[in-house]
Write an enzyme that holds these catalytic residues in place. Structure first.
Site, mmCIF file in Angstrom:
data_model
loop_
_atom_site.group_PDB
_atom_site.id
_atom_site.type_symbol
_atom_site.label_atom_id
_atom_site.label_comp_id
_atom_site.label_asym_id
_atom_site.label_seq_id
_atom_site.Cartn_x
_atom_site.Cartn_y
_atom_site.Cartn_z
ATOM 1 N N LYS A 40 90.927 51.738 79.332
ATOM 2 C CA LYS A 40 90.176 50.394 79.285
ATOM 3 C C LYS A 40 89.255 50.459 80.648
ATOM 4 O O LYS A 40 87.926 50.165 80.409
ATOM 5 C CB LYS A 40 91.097 49.272 79.638
ATOM 6 C CG LYS A 40 90.462 48.009 79.451
ATOM 7 C CD LYS A 40 91.631 46.894 79.601
ATOM 8 C CE LYS A 40 91.477 45.778 78.750
ATOM 9 N NZ LYS A 40 91.644 45.801 77.393
ATOM 10 N N ARG A 110 95.142 42.806 84.014
ATOM 11 C CA ARG A 110 95.517 43.596 82.731
ATOM 12 C C ARG A 110 95.898 44.936 83.201
ATOM 13 O O ARG A 110 95.205 45.789 83.916
ATOM 14 C CB ARG A 110 94.522 43.623 81.872
ATOM 15 C CG ARG A 110 93.957 42.531 81.175
ATOM 16 C CD ARG A 110 92.696 42.676 80.219
ATOM 17 N NE ARG A 110 92.058 41.496 79.843
ATOM 18 C CZ ARG A 110 92.077 40.618 78.834
ATOM 19 N NH1 ARG A 110 93.095 40.975 78.122
ATOM 20 N NH2 ARG A 110 91.540 39.835 78.765
ATOM 21 N N GLY A 119 100.160 46.531 73.561
ATOM 22 C CA GLY A 119 101.206 45.553 73.678
ATOM 23 C C GLY A 119 102.426 45.770 74.550
ATOM 24 O O GLY A 119 103.434 45.201 74.616
ATOM 25 N N MET A 121 102.511 46.731 77.871
ATOM 26 C CA MET A 121 102.592 46.151 79.054
ATOM 27 C C MET A 121 101.809 44.798 79.291
ATOM 28 O O MET A 121 101.721 44.206 78.352
ATOM 29 C CB MET A 121 101.617 47.254 80.026
ATOM 30 C CG MET A 121 102.525 48.515 79.979
ATOM 31 S SD MET A 121 101.754 49.651 81.129
ATOM 32 C CE MET A 121 100.333 50.253 80.092
ATOM 33 N N ARG A 377 86.394 51.205 72.842
ATOM 34 C CA ARG A 377 87.331 52.446 72.819
ATOM 35 C C ARG A 377 87.163 52.964 71.343
ATOM 36 O O ARG A 377 86.476 52.465 70.644
ATOM 37 C CB ARG A 377 88.892 52.115 72.888
ATOM 38 C CG ARG A 377 89.297 51.140 71.926
ATOM 39 C CD ARG A 377 90.857 50.876 72.297
ATOM 40 N NE ARG A 377 90.973 49.828 71.430
ATOM 41 C CZ ARG A 377 92.412 49.028 71.645
ATOM 42 N NH1 ARG A 377 93.149 49.348 72.575
ATOM 43 N NH2 ARG A 377 92.501 47.927 70.810
ATOM 44 N N HIS A 495 115.467 73.624 48.107
ATOM 45 C CA HIS A 495 114.772 73.532 46.711
ATOM 46 C C HIS A 495 113.918 72.853 46.339
ATOM 47 O O HIS A 495 112.747 72.975 45.893
ATOM 48 C CB HIS A 495 115.923 73.893 45.896
ATOM 49 C CG HIS A 495 115.271 74.055 44.313
ATOM 50 N ND1 HIS A 495 115.373 72.992 43.374
ATOM 51 C CD2 HIS A 495 114.716 75.185 43.699
ATOM 52 C CE1 HIS A 495 114.867 73.579 42.165
ATOM 53 N NE2 HIS A 495 114.423 74.744 42.204
ATOM 54 N N SER A 808 103.784 90.816 55.044
ATOM 55 C CA SER A 808 103.838 89.416 55.062
ATOM 56 C C SER A 808 104.802 88.530 55.561
ATOM 57 O O SER A 808 106.169 88.930 55.039
ATOM 58 C CB SER A 808 103.611 88.587 53.462
ATOM 59 O OG SER A 808 103.460 87.415 53.553
ATOM 60 N N CYS A 875 103.823 83.756 54.693
ATOM 61 C CA CYS A 875 104.138 82.998 53.093
ATOM 62 C C CYS A 875 105.380 82.279 53.226
ATOM 63 O O CYS A 875 105.671 81.566 52.311
ATOM 64 C CB CYS A 875 104.168 84.061 51.842
ATOM 65 S SG CYS A 875 105.419 85.211 52.150
ATOM 66 N N TYR A 895 95.805 85.925 57.287
ATOM 67 C CA TYR A 895 95.690 84.798 56.410
ATOM 68 C C TYR A 895 97.043 84.128 56.573
ATOM 69 O O TYR A 895 97.951 84.712 57.028
ATOM 70 C CB TYR A 895 95.457 85.334 54.937
ATOM 71 C CG TYR A 895 96.613 86.003 54.448
ATOM 72 C CD1 TYR A 895 97.832 85.455 53.714
ATOM 73 C CD2 TYR A 895 96.573 87.462 54.458
ATOM 74 C CE1 TYR A 895 98.734 86.105 53.206
ATOM 75 C CE2 TYR A 895 97.650 88.302 53.750
ATOM 76 C CZ TYR A 895 98.619 87.527 53.199
ATOM 77 O OH TYR A 895 99.567 88.443 52.925
HETATM 78 C C1 PEP Z 1 110.495 83.398 53.321
HETATM 79 O O1 PEP Z 1 111.903 83.654 53.512
HETATM 80 O O2 PEP Z 1 109.930 82.856 54.137
HETATM 81 C C2 PEP Z 1 110.175 83.507 52.114
HETATM 82 C C3 PEP Z 1 108.634 83.142 51.555
HETATM 83 O O3 PEP Z 1 111.022 83.803 51.087
HETATM 84 P P1 PEP Z 1 111.902 82.864 50.343
HETATM 85 O O4 PEP Z 1 111.637 81.464 50.764
HETATM 86 O O5 PEP Z 1 111.532 82.840 49.023
HETATM 87 O O6 PEP Z 1 113.361 83.514 50.721
#
Ligand code: PEP
Ligand code: MG
Length: 971
Positions: A40, A110, A119, A121, A377, A495, A808, A875, A895
């Protein structure tokens, strides 16, 4: 006044500057001094320097507050003199004098921390009103009622904030001085038979002041101070003290604001919007914060004080004609009621937005025909507005592309991708359960408890929410049919969470308060009992469930601003973004969201859900085979299904890389349990049901996550790997022959040793040669790689890279194996770990950079030392989580891969990481490198890049509030 200490004297005896003046077109501070002056104070200084009319005042620094706490309530040396000097300057600019009977200056006191703590303080208004100064003010304003009202408000605020709270007095419930005064006010109104405060006359208020003073003395044992200077210092001390008030402390805990920051204190000339018909007050935004539309948007009230606008007691008027709605069209806008002042305000808001290059949230007051700005602000905004403003500001050349990308938080993008619960309805709804925000967006429907019911009810045209303790692969059809899913157990990689996220479906998991009773088809949660068919609503972005049917707001599906922002992100990011997808439909959706390939095709998904009956039956035959001959026969039957499935997804991706993972889960997961299914399978295998049951028992494992899964299946049953590789390569060869581009990457899961890969690669090479011979081609383009999801694999990455072309990272399993925390069972202890600060975050949601991250880093370095062009991706579920994406950028991955709906978020996070990286490299350092001889400069650049990458890896993007997480996973 508290004692001054010597601690703040600079060497040489020169006093440190603790007080920064602003007003009359001048200011000691600037907007850049937020840490010292608070948000402020810094912005008030900036506005004053810009020549914008702000009521003059001064800011006492956060350092002074820190000193105050470090020294038992003593102010730093010189503060008193500096405050007096600043006060004199304020008097000069206003022409009024503090404590003067004839023309008194009144001030507000203030708080103002570097990060807004709305709000949390304290504030004291009208400081400087005493029995001595009141008559002068009455004379000058000609409005005794207004002055008495201001005085009774001062007594009320001051006695509460300064005399009670700051003094550490903790009254009994209902006996606080503010409550006692409220009761007196109420009693007077009752006696006079009036409802509104405004109905009290000057005489009544004068009488009330007498009552107030007596009440304060009785309650606190001290009279209300009748001295302006004493009031001022009381106010300053109370503002400092309020930094350590209960509310402020708990807010800081939630927002992660450090205790050491302290608050600044702003002392500013009072201006009154309630001085009559030529006075007003209002709050406005330089653009619409709900839609992002570029119109000046706000509300105002004639003859009112600031808090009246926000308190919601009176319906505020729209600020201009453009902002009128059906509900407010009959109310006068400032634009028509006070056109000249509106024009002035409009010009100021334009100046402020241009100056700050962002949407501003402003507060103003008009005192007797003169406009004052009280605050500016950066305005808060929702997701769609953030995106629209960012891209429009680029078009308007207000900001550059990088800045636009940095302006949108990844979670704000989420709001655009899914229908959400109407925020207005949600505000008044009562939560019944809280869990993990596993699948974003909103969903509303009637409660069902089984997957079959979900499917059946959906067929009858009903909208349902599947409520389960947890879900397993057999529930997949019901999950698909449900509008949303709520489970009482499970974590972010459970899952239910994995599947829901993949579909972009709203889902809450691990809502521990939910107790499902299948016998009575009811569930209870936090004292509420709901039965099958009752309506509930889920906010999967926050992880909150509500009773009843709340309205939804549809997300913009083809939002052009979203598309434009995504194009900007692609210009800056270095990381590729792929999707985890297992069906042609998912693949198409992933491409629509900008995925540059599939980073994980889980082969086993073809055995769940719609159309899976036949392949699942054949897979079961394969699993239950006891001889190689039996298994080969079953595998041959399975082959056409696997090939067709892979071909469809490769085709949908039209030559973009598709990482196809060989079968991963423990086989017993596919064993049938229903007696009819067992009988059918036994018949097909020509064995008795008892024999089949024995084979099933033989497959059971004590610790299946570390059991016969992944590459281990391929080693013991080479024919299974062979069939899968053949399916991939034949599908590819056929697509190429048909003129469709296709590029598969064969990926082996759960490896821990190079020898496993050598073993599997031999199969792949042999099958490749056979496929080439069959199709009459020299080669079928593909690559061969592995998941790195076991610490041993990361540590031996140098050897593994001799055999594979890509890694990966499966960070779900890598996290499990590194921590020794079961993906399935972490829910039992994770909340305690987070609450006790042992874990900062759920490591299954955000990569643990300290250890899992270190393993990833080691794996990449060792792998690339062997094979410099080794392609590396991720992944695991972390691939779509913004902070983890920053990490992946920092360690030099190629990636990230995540569920299709998280692809845009990953694109944004990847771009932000790259921009932060770019900004971290100082231009001076760059110039120096350029002057070096070419070779040396290049070397140095690489080294610097490495350092920068490291920095980014450790530098995290802005954190969301630390939520208490419960995580559990069931595959
Ligand atoms: C992992 O283990 O990160 C993975 C991608 O394989 P899953 O979740 O299928 O075990
Ligand atoms: Mg895994």
């Amino acid at each position: 006044m508290a004692k001054a200490s010597r601690q703040s004297m600079k060497a040489g005896g020169k006093s440190v500057k603790h007080v920064y003046f602003f007003g009359g077109g001048k200011a000691d501070g600037t907007a850049a001094m937020k840490n010292l002056l608070g948000g402020k104070g810094a912005n008030l200084a900036e506005m004053a320097s810009l020549g914008i009319p702000v009521p003059p005042g001064f800011t006492i620094t956060t350092d002074a507050c820190v000193h105050y706490f470090k020294n038992g309530g003593a102010y730093p040396t010189g503060l008193k003199q500096q405050v007096e000097k600043a006060l004199r300057r304020v008097e000069e600019v206003t022409g009024k004098t503090f404590g003067d009977p004839a023309n008194p200056l009144l001030v507000s006191v203030r708080s103002g921390a570097r990060q807004s703590m709305p709000g949390m303080m304290e504030t004291v208004l009208n400081v400087g009103l005493t029995s001595k100064t009141m008559p002068g003010l009455i004379k000058r304003s000609g409005n005794a009622r207004f002055v008495y009202d201001a005085y009774r408000r001062l007594i009320q605020m001051y006695s509460d904030v300064v005399m009670e709270k700051a003094a550490g007095i903790e009254p009994k419930e209902g006996m606080g001085v503010r409550q006692q005064l409220e009761r007196e006010l109420h009693a007077m109104k009752k006696r006079l038979g009036v409802k509104q405060d405004t109905e009290l006359s000057a005489k009544h208020l004068e009488e009330l002041i007498g009552i107030y003073k007596r009440t304060v003395k009785n309650a606190l044992g001290k009279p209300f101070p009748d001295d302006a200077i004493e009031q001022l210092w009381g106010g300053i001390a109370a503002v400092f003290q309020s930094w350590n008030g209960k509310r402020a402390i708990s807010y800081r805990r939630i927002e992660g604001i450090p205790d050491e920051w302290g608050t600044a204190c702003n002392v500013q000339t009072m201006v009154f919007g309630n001085m009559g018909d030529k006075s007003a007050t209002g709050v406005a935004f330089t653009r619409n914060p709900a839609t992002g539309e570029h119109i000046f948007y706000g509300e105002w009230l004639p003859n009112a004080q600031g808090e009246d606008v926000v308190a919601g007691i009176r319906t505020p008027n729209p600020i201009n004609e453009a902002g009128k709605t059906d509900d407010t069209k009959h109310l006068a806008s400032l634009e028509t009621a006070m056109p000249k002042l509106y024009t002035q305000l409009d010009a100021i808001q334009r100046t402020l937005e241009r100056h700050y290059t962002d949407m501003q949230d402003i507060e103003f007051t008009i005192e007797d025909g003169t406009l004052y700005m009280l605050q500016t602000r950066t305005g808060k905004r929702n997701g769609p507005a953030a995106v629209r403003m960012a891209v429009e500001m680029v078009r308007e050349k207000l900001i550059g592309a990088d800045e636009a990308v940095m302006r949108v938080r990844p979670d704000q993008l989420d709001e655009l991708l899914h229908p959400i619960v109407d925020p207005a309805a949600e505000r008044t709804a009562k939560p019944i359960a809280k869990g993990l925000p596993a699948g974003p967006g909103g969903g509303t429907g009637q409660v069902v408890f089984t997957a079959n019911d979900a499917v059946a009810w959906k067929k009858q045209g009903k909208q349902v929410i599947l409520v389960r303790e947890e879900t397993n692969p057999e529930d997949v059809e019901g999950m698909r049919a449900a509008a949303a899913i709520l489970t009482s157990r499970g974590g972010m990689t459970s899952h239910a969470a994995l599947v829901a996220r993949g579909w972009g479906k709203c889902c809450i998991v691990g809502a521990g308060s939910v107790e499902v009773d299948m016998a009575s088809r009811t569930f209870t949660t936090n004292g509420v009992r709901l039965k099958e068919g009752d309506w509930i609503t889920l906010n999967g972005t926050k992880g909150v469930a509500y009773e009843g049917k709340l309205p939804m707001v549809k997300a913009a599906e083809e939002n052009p601003d979203f598309v434009a922002l995504m194009e900007l992100t692609d210009k800056s990011r270095r990381l590729g973004v792929r999707a985890n997808a297992d069906t042609p439909a998912d693949a198409k959706r992933a491409r629509a969201f900008g995925a540059q390939g599939i980073g994980l095709f889980r082969t086993e998904h073809m055995f769940y859900g719609a159309g899976s009956d036949e392949p699942l039956f054949k897979l079961r035959k394969m699993i239950m085979s006891s001889t190689e001959a039996e298994r080969r026969a079953a595998v041959d039957e399975l082959f056409p299904h696997v090939k067709a499935d892979m071909k469809a997804t490769l085709e949908a991706m039209e030559g973009l890389p598709v990482t196809i993972r060989t079968l991963d889960p423990p086989l017993h997961e596919f064993v049938p349990h229903a007696p009819e299914a067992q009988a059918e399978l036994a018949g097909a295998l020509g064995i008795s049901v008892e024999a089949l049951q024995k084979r099933a028992r033989d497959l059971e494992e004590t610790n299946p996550m570390m059991g016969h899964r992944g590459v281990r299946l391929g080693v013991t049953y080479p024919e299974v790997t062979e069939m899968q590789v053949r399916a991939v390569l034949e599908a590819t060869a056929e697509l190429l022959a048909e003129g469709t581009r296709a590029f598969p990457e064969i990926m082996i899961p759960v490896t821990c040793s190079v020898n496993e890969l050598t073993n599997q690669k031999e199969i792949a090479v042999r099958v490749h040669d056979e496929v080439c011979a069959k199709y009459g081609v020299k080669k079928v383009p593909h690559s061969f790689g592995t998941m790195i999801e076991i610490p041993r694999a990361a540590l031996t990455a140098g050897k593994i890279a001799e055999v594979v072309e890509f890694f990966s990272y499966g960070t779900n399993d890598l996290t499990q194996m590194t921590f020794g925390f079961s993906r399935d069972d972490i829910g039992g202890f994770a909340p305690d770990y987070i609450e006790k600060g042992i874990l900062a975050d759920d490591p299954f949601q955000t990569i643990d950079t300290e250890a899992v991250g270190e393993l990833i880093d080691i794996g990449i370095r060792r792998g690339r030392a062997t094979r410099p062009k080794l392609k590396v991706g991720i992944c695991g579920e972390h691939g779509g989580e913004p902070r983890s994406v920053w990490f992946c950028h920092g360690v030099g991955m190629d990636y990230v891969s995540c569920s299709p709906f998280r692809v845009p978020i990953a694109r944004l996070a990847a771009a932000q990481a790259a921009i932060a990286d770019k900004r971290a490299v100082r231009p001076a350092a760059k110039k120096k490198a350029a002057r070096k001889p070419a070779k040396k400069a290049a070397k140095k650049k690489v080294a610097k890049k490495k350092v920068a990458k490291k920095k980014v890896a450790r530098k995290k993007p802005p954190r969301k509030k630390a939520a208490r997480k419960k995580t559990r996973r069931k595959r």
